[in-house]
Structure formats: structure tokens, C-alpha cells
Design an enzyme around this catalytic site. Structure first.
Site, mmCIF file in Angstrom:
data_model
loop_
_atom_site.group_PDB
_atom_site.id
_atom_site.type_symbol
_atom_site.label_atom_id
_atom_site.label_comp_id
_atom_site.label_asym_id
_atom_site.label_seq_id
_atom_site.Cartn_x
_atom_site.Cartn_y
_atom_site.Cartn_z
ATOM 1 N N ASP A 157 0.792 -1.123 -0.087
ATOM 2 C CA ASP A 157 -0.181 0.012 -0.024
ATOM 3 C C ASP A 157 0.913 1.125 0.028
ATOM 4 O O ASP A 157 1.740 1.199 0.393
ATOM 5 C CB ASP A 157 -0.847 0.131 1.069
ATOM 6 C CG ASP A 157 -2.044 0.892 0.900
ATOM 7 O OD1 ASP A 157 -3.211 0.446 0.947
ATOM 8 O OD2 ASP A 157 -2.100 1.957 1.043
ATOM 9 N N THR A 159 -13.781 -2.636 -8.450
ATOM 10 C CA THR A 159 -14.665 -2.434 -9.060
ATOM 11 C C THR A 159 -14.407 -1.497 -10.279
ATOM 12 O O THR A 159 -14.041 -0.156 -9.789
ATOM 13 C CB THR A 159 -15.951 -2.148 -8.284
ATOM 14 O OG1 THR A 159 -16.073 -3.078 -7.363
ATOM 15 C CG2 THR A 159 -16.994 -2.128 -9.102
ATOM 16 N N GLU A 213 -14.807 -8.271 -6.904
ATOM 17 C CA GLU A 213 -15.189 -8.613 -5.339
ATOM 18 C C GLU A 213 -16.675 -8.540 -5.062
ATOM 19 O O GLU A 213 -17.392 -7.685 -5.425
ATOM 20 C CB GLU A 213 -14.395 -7.914 -4.649
ATOM 21 C CG GLU A 213 -14.309 -8.275 -3.330
ATOM 22 C CD GLU A 213 -14.153 -9.706 -2.998
ATOM 23 O OE1 GLU A 213 -13.038 -10.146 -3.197
ATOM 24 O OE2 GLU A 213 -15.144 -10.410 -2.418
ATOM 25 N N ALA A 222 -37.097 -2.801 4.687
ATOM 26 C CA ALA A 222 -37.406 -1.503 4.591
ATOM 27 C C ALA A 222 -36.653 -0.749 5.568
ATOM 28 O O ALA A 222 -36.281 -1.045 6.587
ATOM 29 C CB ALA A 222 -38.880 -1.162 4.650
ATOM 30 N N ARG A 252 -19.148 -8.382 1.594
ATOM 31 C CA ARG A 252 -19.711 -7.141 2.361
ATOM 32 C C ARG A 252 -18.680 -6.872 3.531
ATOM 33 O O ARG A 252 -18.554 -7.676 4.245
ATOM 34 C CB ARG A 252 -21.038 -7.624 2.773
ATOM 35 C CG ARG A 252 -22.005 -7.813 1.617
ATOM 36 C CD ARG A 252 -23.195 -8.618 2.091
ATOM 37 N NE ARG A 252 -22.752 -10.035 2.867
ATOM 38 C CZ ARG A 252 -23.811 -10.780 3.179
ATOM 39 N NH1 ARG A 252 -25.006 -10.761 3.307
ATOM 40 N NH2 ARG A 252 -23.266 -11.978 3.697
ATOM 41 N N GLU A 253 -18.786 -5.531 3.810
ATOM 42 C CA GLU A 253 -17.967 -5.116 4.973
ATOM 43 C C GLU A 253 -19.048 -5.685 6.097
ATOM 44 O O GLU A 253 -20.111 -5.552 6.171
ATOM 45 C CB GLU A 253 -17.829 -3.534 5.035
ATOM 46 C CG GLU A 253 -16.608 -3.238 4.110
ATOM 47 C CD GLU A 253 -16.560 -1.794 3.996
ATOM 48 O OE1 GLU A 253 -16.794 -1.079 5.058
ATOM 49 O OE2 GLU A 253 -16.128 -0.955 2.914
ATOM 50 N N CYS A 283 -20.070 1.421 -1.820
ATOM 51 C CA CYS A 283 -19.906 0.700 -3.128
ATOM 52 C C CYS A 283 -21.500 1.027 -3.715
ATOM 53 O O CYS A 283 -21.476 1.401 -4.995
ATOM 54 C CB CYS A 283 -20.008 -0.781 -2.942
ATOM 55 S SG CYS A 283 -18.532 -1.418 -2.580
HETATM 56 P P1 NAD Z 1 -10.303 1.183 0.602
HETATM 57 O O1 NAD Z 1 -10.210 2.778 0.418
HETATM 58 O O2 NAD Z 1 -10.474 0.446 1.860
HETATM 59 O O3 NAD Z 1 -8.660 0.683 0.143
HETATM 60 C C1 NAD Z 1 -8.112 1.217 -0.946
HETATM 61 C C2 NAD Z 1 -6.445 1.034 -0.704
HETATM 62 O O4 NAD Z 1 -5.791 1.460 -1.736
HETATM 63 C C3 NAD Z 1 -6.139 2.114 0.393
HETATM 64 O O5 NAD Z 1 -5.389 1.467 1.401
HETATM 65 C C4 NAD Z 1 -5.081 2.836 -0.323
HETATM 66 O O6 NAD Z 1 -3.883 3.719 0.379
HETATM 67 C C5 NAD Z 1 -4.597 2.179 -1.261
HETATM 68 N N1 NAD Z 1 -4.113 2.625 -2.473
HETATM 69 C C6 NAD Z 1 -4.348 3.644 -3.543
HETATM 70 N N2 NAD Z 1 -3.770 3.847 -4.409
HETATM 71 C C7 NAD Z 1 -2.720 3.079 -4.328
HETATM 72 C C8 NAD Z 1 -1.539 2.713 -5.103
HETATM 73 N N3 NAD Z 1 -1.327 3.252 -6.234
HETATM 74 N N4 NAD Z 1 -0.795 1.698 -4.934
HETATM 75 C C9 NAD Z 1 -0.969 0.865 -3.658
HETATM 76 N N5 NAD Z 1 -2.165 1.222 -2.928
HETATM 77 C C10 NAD Z 1 -2.816 2.109 -3.228
HETATM 78 O O7 NAD Z 1 -11.063 0.610 -0.515
HETATM 79 P P2 NAD Z 1 -11.922 -0.813 -0.579
HETATM 80 O O8 NAD Z 1 -13.324 -0.503 0.239
HETATM 81 O O9 NAD Z 1 -11.023 -1.946 -0.120
HETATM 82 O O10 NAD Z 1 -12.228 -0.806 -2.140
HETATM 83 C C11 NAD Z 1 -11.346 -1.291 -2.970
HETATM 84 C C12 NAD Z 1 -12.089 -1.697 -4.414
HETATM 85 O O11 NAD Z 1 -12.888 -2.907 -4.042
HETATM 86 C C13 NAD Z 1 -13.098 -0.509 -4.828
HETATM 87 O O12 NAD Z 1 -12.852 -0.722 -6.275
HETATM 88 C C14 NAD Z 1 -14.294 -0.926 -4.320
HETATM 89 O O13 NAD Z 1 -15.604 -0.496 -5.160
HETATM 90 C C15 NAD Z 1 -14.129 -2.500 -4.423
HETATM 91 N N6 NAD Z 1 -15.247 -3.220 -3.509
HETATM 92 C C16 NAD Z 1 -15.267 -2.849 -2.303
HETATM 93 C C17 NAD Z 1 -15.958 -3.627 -1.245
HETATM 94 C C18 NAD Z 1 -16.134 -3.069 0.048
HETATM 95 O O14 NAD Z 1 -16.918 -3.642 0.629
HETATM 96 N N7 NAD Z 1 -15.358 -2.146 0.749
HETATM 97 C C19 NAD Z 1 -16.714 -4.680 -1.788
HETATM 98 C C20 NAD Z 1 -16.433 -5.028 -3.023
HETATM 99 C C21 NAD Z 1 -15.839 -4.372 -3.858
#
Ligand code: NAD
Length: 430
Positions: free
Chosen positions: A30, A121, A151, A252, A154-155, A260
Site C-alpha cells: 500500500d 470495481t 469482489e 425497509a 460485504r464489510e 459501493c
Molecule cells: P479502501 O479505500 O478501503 O482501500 C484502498 C486502498 O488502496 C487504500 O489503503 C489506499 O491507500 C490504497 N491505494 C490507493 N492507491 C494506491 C496505489 N497506487 N498503490 C497501492 N495502494 C494504493 O477501498 P476498498 O473498500 O478496499 O475498495 C477497493 C475496491 O474494491 C474498490 O474498487 C471498491 O469499489 C471495491 N469493492 C469494495 C467492497 C467493500 O465492501 N469495501 C466490496 C466489493 C468491491
């Protein structure tokens, strides 16, 4: 297999840890050095049930490691998962800058052959763009293949969702790359569906748009319930007994939020516009959701007239229970609307106050117990249905509040239960 993940957030950290758990050697990279330092000290950068123990187990076994050094993470990596954020920009469009920057780092350290697995995504067509960008940016003539592996976790139940997902979707134009990703995922024992790149990208967006539509649908039916004297819970239950409909996502409430659904619905609408397709149903689902997020405030206005200088408690700040994520949380939206009306707010949430404070600052008071939030309040808004909020005794609302008036956006209490207390209770669709 040796795998590098680029992006160690909600998806990256959970995916990396679960891949380590099934036996792979995983490096999570990261750009956020603070996040990586925390992880290397055995702490988690966010709250996710069960994750801390699994991270500890896999770091101790040597299968999971963390770094913010791009050279260490990426040089000679032949299998790279991209899990960076793809948030919605100010203009409502998807901000691909994190993704492009990740692609450029990968290109910089490229080995002779690399398979990129896209978990982020991304709008339809982005996988191709990323592959071309890495090819164009790199000084090497490397063999690059890309696989879309959207992915669905769900959080709040992310680990369970990873091990017990309904399906794993793998989209690629390269048979060999798709088969390799299939092999990586085999130990999960989850049905795998292989398709082309664009279809995999669209499966992700269509799934989220469908679930968002289901939520908006039941919220619209809840409005009819209130007018005709029906009970939305009975209506939803009766509908859900039909296996063609299913009972999930028929609760509801005050609408969907989180990092997301809102952005994915927007992105799909945006893609459709670019291709001259009018997504009437999905656009309507979005409008219904926006209105639904005002519903408790409208009820409070009807009850009180002016809300100016009233004291209100907000119970729950995260966008749903079991997470400290407040991105696009209906609670924050409600807080801002109530502040605009001049309401004095005290909020309680078991884990999200630090994150909420980053958005709300000192515009509201924060309390470390439900009791303190309710003390002398003239109304309480139940926004997030954490277990401890759902189970909070109704008698205490009566004892603690100045006037026990509850606006429950999650239908936490049964009407029969509430009727036993001298409490004014407004819920959704009942
Ligand atoms: P997040 O913000 O929790 O994590 C993203 C991470 O990427 C951060 O830690 C950030 O510092 C890092 N990052 C950014 N640019 C970077 C780079 N150039 N090199 C290395 N690290 C870098 O995001 P998330 O919730 O994990 O979501 C990630 C993707 O997954 C998104 O596209 C989201 O839509 C998708 N997604 C999320 C969920 C969810 O529930 N959070 C579920 C399904 C899909």
C-alpha cells in the site's frame, strides 16, 4: 503461489489474508505507509470482525507480509492483484487516478511476464485500458495478461463472504490467465464462473444495481404500507417466501449507502449514458434512495414543526453494523441535514466515532454510551442497527430522554413491544 496485492484496504487486506489462509504466499502493498506500519505492529487500520486473528495467524506462519516499498512488492512479481479504491469523484464520476497510479507503479517494476487480477470495481472497459497503459508505460516488452475477478464481499461479514461466497467470477480474454486464477481460488471450494472481460465487469455492476433496486423497491412499498395500514415486515416476509423473489434485501429502512452501492449505481448509469442506453429502472432506484434518506427527518418535521434548537440523539454512524466505515453513510447525511435545521446532536456508535469525526468535526457531540447520547434528548434517531442498539431496552429511552420520541430508521423494535411503553415511536412502513 506467490501473490502481490496492490492496495491494502477493506478488500485488499481481507482478500490477501484469505489467500494466505488457503496456502498462498501473499505480500500486501500500500502507498499508505502509516497503514502498513500499523499492520506490521499487529494492528488493523479498520474494524472487521474476525480479521485481526486471521491476519495474526497468517503473518506468524510467514505466508502474509506487508510493505509500502513498491520495489520490494512489485519487482519480479508475476501475479498481481489490484485492490485500490475507485471512489466517486466530486463530479459523480469514478475517480480512476488510484488505479492509474497503481498501473504505472506496476509498469515501472515489470518482470518479463505478469498476470494482473483486477478486484477493484472498475467501469466497463477499464481492464483493457489498464492492460494497454501498463504495456505503453513499461520500458520492457513483457507479456501482460489481465483478469477481471470482481469482489462481492460485504464489510462486516467480509471473511465469511470470502470463504462462503455464492460464486467467484473470472473474466479474461486469455484462457491461460483465467485458468491460473481459477487454480488459485480452487481451495475456497466455491463455484467458479468464467466469462469474458466485459461480462465480468458488468456482472459486478449489475449485481449491485439489482440489490440497490431491491432495497428501493421495498422502501417504495413501505410508503404504501404507511398509507393503507399494512405492515411492511409482513409484506416483505410474505413476498420473500416466494423463492423467485427471495427474502434478502427486502428490509425497509432509510435506504442504502456505503462505499459501493451509490457509486456503482452511478457508474453503471454513466456507462449507459455513454452508450445511449437509458437505464430507467436503475435511475429510479437511485431517486427513491435519495428520497428515502430524508424520510426520518420529514417525520420529525411533521411531529415537531420546527426542529430549531431541539436536542436529538443519533444512534449509529457507520453505513451498516459491524463496520467502522462511514463512507456515504446515511447517518452522516442525516446529521448534516439535521444540523442545517439547527438541531443540537449527540451521536453514539460503538466503533465509528473516529471516522465520523473526520467528516463532521466538532459540529456535533459524540458520546461513548447510548445512555449518554439519550440523556435529556427530545428525540432519538435510530440510524444503524448495531446489535447493542437493537437490543437497547425501551424502558431506558423513557427514563433517560426529556421526551421519549423515537424515529427508527431500521425497524429495530416490534410494534407490539413498543406499545407497552409510553413512547412515541415512528418507524418505516408500519
Ligand atoms: P479502501 O479505500 O478501503 O482501500 C484502498 C486502498 O488502496 C487504500 O489503503 C489506499 O491507500 C490504497 N491505494 C490507493 N492507491 C494506491 C496505489 N497506487 N498503490 C497501492 N495502494 C494504493 O477501498 P476498498 O473498500 O478496499 O475498495 C477497493 C475496491 O474494491 C474498490 O474498487 C471498491 O469499489 C471495491 N469493492 C469494495 C467492497 C467493500 O465492501 N469495501 C466490496 C466489493 C468491491
Amino acid at each position: 503461489m506467490k501473490i502481490t496485492l496492490v492496495g491494502t484496504g477493506h478488500v485488499g487486506l481481507v482478500t490477501g489474508t484469505c489467500l494466505a489462509e488457503i496456502g498462498h504466499m501473499v505480500t500486501c502493498y500500500d502507498i499508505d505507509s502509516e497503514k502498513i506500519k500499523l499492520l506490521n505492529q499487529g494492528c488493523l487500520p479498520f474494524y472487521e470482525p474476525g480479521l485481526k486473528e486471521l491476519v495474526k495467524k497468517n503473518t506468524e506462519s510467514g505466508r502474509l507480509s506487508f510493505t509500502y516499498n513498491d520495489r520490494d512488492a512489485l519487482s519480479n512479481s508475476e501475479l498481481i492483484y489490484i485492490t485500490v479504491g475507485t471512489p466517486m469523484g466530486q463530479d459523480g464520476k469514478i475517480d480512476l487516478s488510484y488505479l492509474f497510479s497503481a498501473a504505472d507503479r506496476i509498469a515501472e517494476h515489470l518482470s518479463n511476464e505478469v498476470i494482473i487480477v483486477m478486484k477493484s470495481t472498475v467501469p466497463i472497459g477499464t481492464n483493457r485500458i489498464i492492460k494497454e497503459r501498463i504495456q505503453a508505460t513499461s520500458s520492457k516488452q513483457a507479456l501482460i495478461e489481465i483478469v477481471s475477478n470482481p469482489e462481492f464481499l460485504r464489510e462486516g461479514s467480509a471473511i465469511h463472504d470470502t470463504f462462503f461466497a455464492d460464486r467467484i467470477v473470472i473474466g479474461s480474454d486469455c484462457k491461460y490467465a483465467a485458468e491460473l486464477v481459477e487454480e488459485i481460488n480452487q481451495p475456497f471450494g466455491i463455484p467458479i464462473f468464467k466469462t469474458d472481460l466485459q461480462s465480468a465487469e458488468l456482472i459486478k455492476y449489475s449485481s449491485n444495481a439489482f440489490l440497490a433496486t431491491k432495497i428501493s423497491f421495498i422502501n417504495e412499498i413501505a410508503q404504501i404500507c404507511e398509507k393503507v395500514g399494512a405492515n411492511i415486515e409482513d409484506v416483505a416476509y410474505g413476498m420473500g417466501l416466494d423463492s423467485r423473489i427471495g427474502s434478502q434485501f427486502l428490509r425497509a429502512g432509510i435506504g442504502y449507502g456505503g462505499s459501493c452501492f451509490p457509486k456503482d449505481v452511478n457508474a453503471l448509469i454513466d456507462t449507459a449514458v455513454k452508450h445511449n442506453v437509458d437505464l430507467t429502472i436503475i435511475k429510479a432506484a437511485k431517486v427513491v434512495n435519495q428520497d428515502q434518506q430524508n424520510i426520518l427527518i420529514k417525520k420529525a418535521e411533521q411531529r415537531f414543526g420546527s426542529l430549531l434548537n431541539k436536542k436529538a440523539a443519533i444512534l449509529g454512524l457507520s453505513f451498516k453494523p459491524n463496520t467502522d466505515d462511514v463512507r456515504d453513510s446515511p447517518a452522516l447525511r442525516m446529521v448534516n441535514m439535521l444540523l442545517d435545521e439547527g438541531v443540537k446532536l449527540v451521536a453514539y456508535d460503538p466503533v465509528s466515532i473516529n471516522n465520523a469525526r473526520k467528516h463532521l468535526g466538532d459540529s456535533i457531540y459524540y458520546s461513548s454510551t447510548i445512555e449518554d447520547a439519550l440523556l435529556n434528548a427530545e428525540m432519538a434517531f435510530i440510524v444503524t442497527d448495531w446489535d447493542e442498539i437493537k437490543r437497547f431496552p425501551l424502558s431506558k429511552f423513557k427514563d433517560l430522554m426529556f421526551s421519549p420520541i423515537i424515529f427508527d430508521g431500521r425497524n429495530c423494535y416490534s410494534l407490539q413491544e413498543v406499545s407497552q411503553y409510553p413512547i412515541e415511536y415512528y418507524s418505516i412502513g408500519r
